[in-house]
Enzyme design. Structure first.
Site, PDB file in Angstrom:
ATOM      1  N   SER A 197       0.832  -1.199   0.000  1.00 57.49           N
ATOM      2  CA  SER A 197       0.000   0.000   0.000  1.00 57.49           C
ATOM      3  C   SER A 197       0.874   1.261   0.000  1.00 57.49           C
ATOM      4  CB  SER A 197      -0.953  -0.039   1.200  1.00 57.49           C
ATOM      5  OG  SER A 197      -2.012   0.883   1.038  1.00 57.49           O
ATOM      6  N   ASP A 255      -9.527  -6.095  -4.528  1.00 58.88           N
ATOM      7  CA  ASP A 255      -9.079  -4.918  -3.780  1.00 58.88           C
ATOM      8  C   ASP A 255     -10.062  -3.763  -4.003  1.00 58.88           C
ATOM      9  OD1 ASP A 255      -7.733  -2.751  -2.633  1.00 58.88           O
ATOM     10  OD2 ASP A 255      -5.776  -3.413  -3.349  1.00 58.88           O
ATOM     11  N   HIS A 266      -7.564  -5.842  -0.286  1.00 58.93           N
ATOM     12  CA  HIS A 266      -6.379  -4.996  -0.152  1.00 58.93           C
ATOM     13  C   HIS A 266      -5.426  -5.511   0.924  1.00 58.93           C
ATOM     14  CE1 HIS A 266      -4.066  -1.336  -0.613  1.00 58.93           C
ATOM     15  NE2 HIS A 266      -4.131  -1.109   0.680  1.00 58.93           N
TER      16      HIS A 266
END
Length: 337
Positions: free
Chosen positions: A148, A278, A306
């Site tokens: 991320s 995601d 995610h």
């Protein structure tokens, strides 16, 4: 029954009752303390040790296991509002003889938080480079992993400090434009239009908001008790002002597409892992990276969101190990040729 034997049972029962009552009280009254104890216990069980490193007046907090050896060390960069312990679920499935380092990102957990610090993606990459030099991790090129926000930083790091790393793993990285808006991006747009941008879905302030965030980040539906949700919120609330400042920094024009702007400079062998479902960062970002980085290895995980590290830790660990083994065999072949 003999009085002494009866007393022995009473004492034994009382001794057992004390930790049980303490656990119940912690769960009901101080769930955040229980969460901290949980991470402390898990670190110890996996052999991870916590240390601090200083660069001038700046302090980095990190955990590590093993020592540098013939195989590359692995440095792991966590995502927005997380901490070094988020990697424990993957550490569990990695060999104990691998040298692993998990660092708290700038401003997070035990690493220095300063109002004067540069929290842009390039600013964070610079800080991570300082950390690497502090612990002399770049004596030999290492494998860099980021997820991320940490994936955005890792990609920029690989572009700006190519001599430090031998290979790169990006897990659902931020910093890429997308042709398809994710659920999270749509939520942000709606909040901006209604001038409620302070209600960022990734910064919960109540157990209900925490539950919504978990649903947003995970395809797998975890059944989390209300007390644990409360504990997770209690741990985060003191840091929410910082998280808001950081979030606005990394979605600013300066950082929003940092990985995209730097991906053509990445020369290290790169692995991309992305959850197909995601809802935070759309999976189409994987094809963007594959088209820009030579010989980029892409793995799309079915039935995964995610939070790849939490949802599919064993699979993620295996993919990283297989990637490193492939690179090792290729290097060996080149030397023999």
């Amino acid at each position: 029954m003999d009085l002494d034997v009866l007393n022995m049972f009473v004492i034994a029962g009382g001794t057992l009752a004390i930790p049980i009552l303490a656990f119940v009280a912690s769960f009901l009254l101080w769930p955040s303390a229980l969460i901290r104890i949980y991470y402390w216990y898990w670190r110890r069980a996996l052999g991870m040790q916590v240390r601090y490193a200083n660069y001038d007046d700046y302090q980095f907090c990190y955990s590590y296991r093993g020592r540098p050896g013939y195989r590359p060390s692995i440095l792991m960069l966590h995502g927005f509002s997380a901490h070094k312990d988020m990697w424990l679920s993957i550490v569990k499935f990695l060999p104990k003889n691998l040298h692993l380092v998990c660092v708290d990102m700038p401003g997070h957990e035990g690493t220095t938080r300063s109002a004067l610090d540069d929290y842009s993606i390039s600013g964070q990459a610079k800080r991570i480079h300082q950390f690497v030099e502090c612990i002399k991790l770049n004596r030999r090129p290492f494998h860099l992993v980021g997820t991320s926000m940490g994936g955005n930083v890792a990609g920029v790091y690989a572009a700006q400090y190519p001599g430090d790393i031998c290979s790169l793993t990006l897990i659902c990285p931020a910093g890429l434009p997308s042709t398809t808006d994710s659920k999270f991006i749509k939520q942000l747009r709606e909040l901006k239009e209604s001038e409620r941008i302070d209600r960022i879905p990734l910064i919960p302030s109540t157990p209900e908001e925490m539950a919504d965030m978990l649903k947003l980040c995970s395809y797998v539906r975890f059944k989390v008790p209300q007390q644990i949700l409360q504990g997770l919120v209690d741990v985060r609330i003191p840091h929410n002002d910082f998280y808001r400042k950081l979030f606005l920094e990394i979605v600013d024009e300066k950082s929003r597409h940092s990985l995209h702007e730097n991906m053509s400079k990445i020369k290290a062998p790169t692995q991309v892992i992305w959850g197909k479902q995601d809802q935070v960062l759309d999976v189409s970002g994987a094809s963007v990276l594959a088209g820009a980085i030579p010989d980029c290895h892409v793995y799309i995980l079915e039935n995964c969101g995610h939070s790849v590290v939490v949802e599919r830790p064993r699979k993620t660990a295996n993919l990283i190990l297989e990637f490193l083994a492939l690179l090792h065999s290729m290097d060996k072949y080149k030397k023999q040729a």
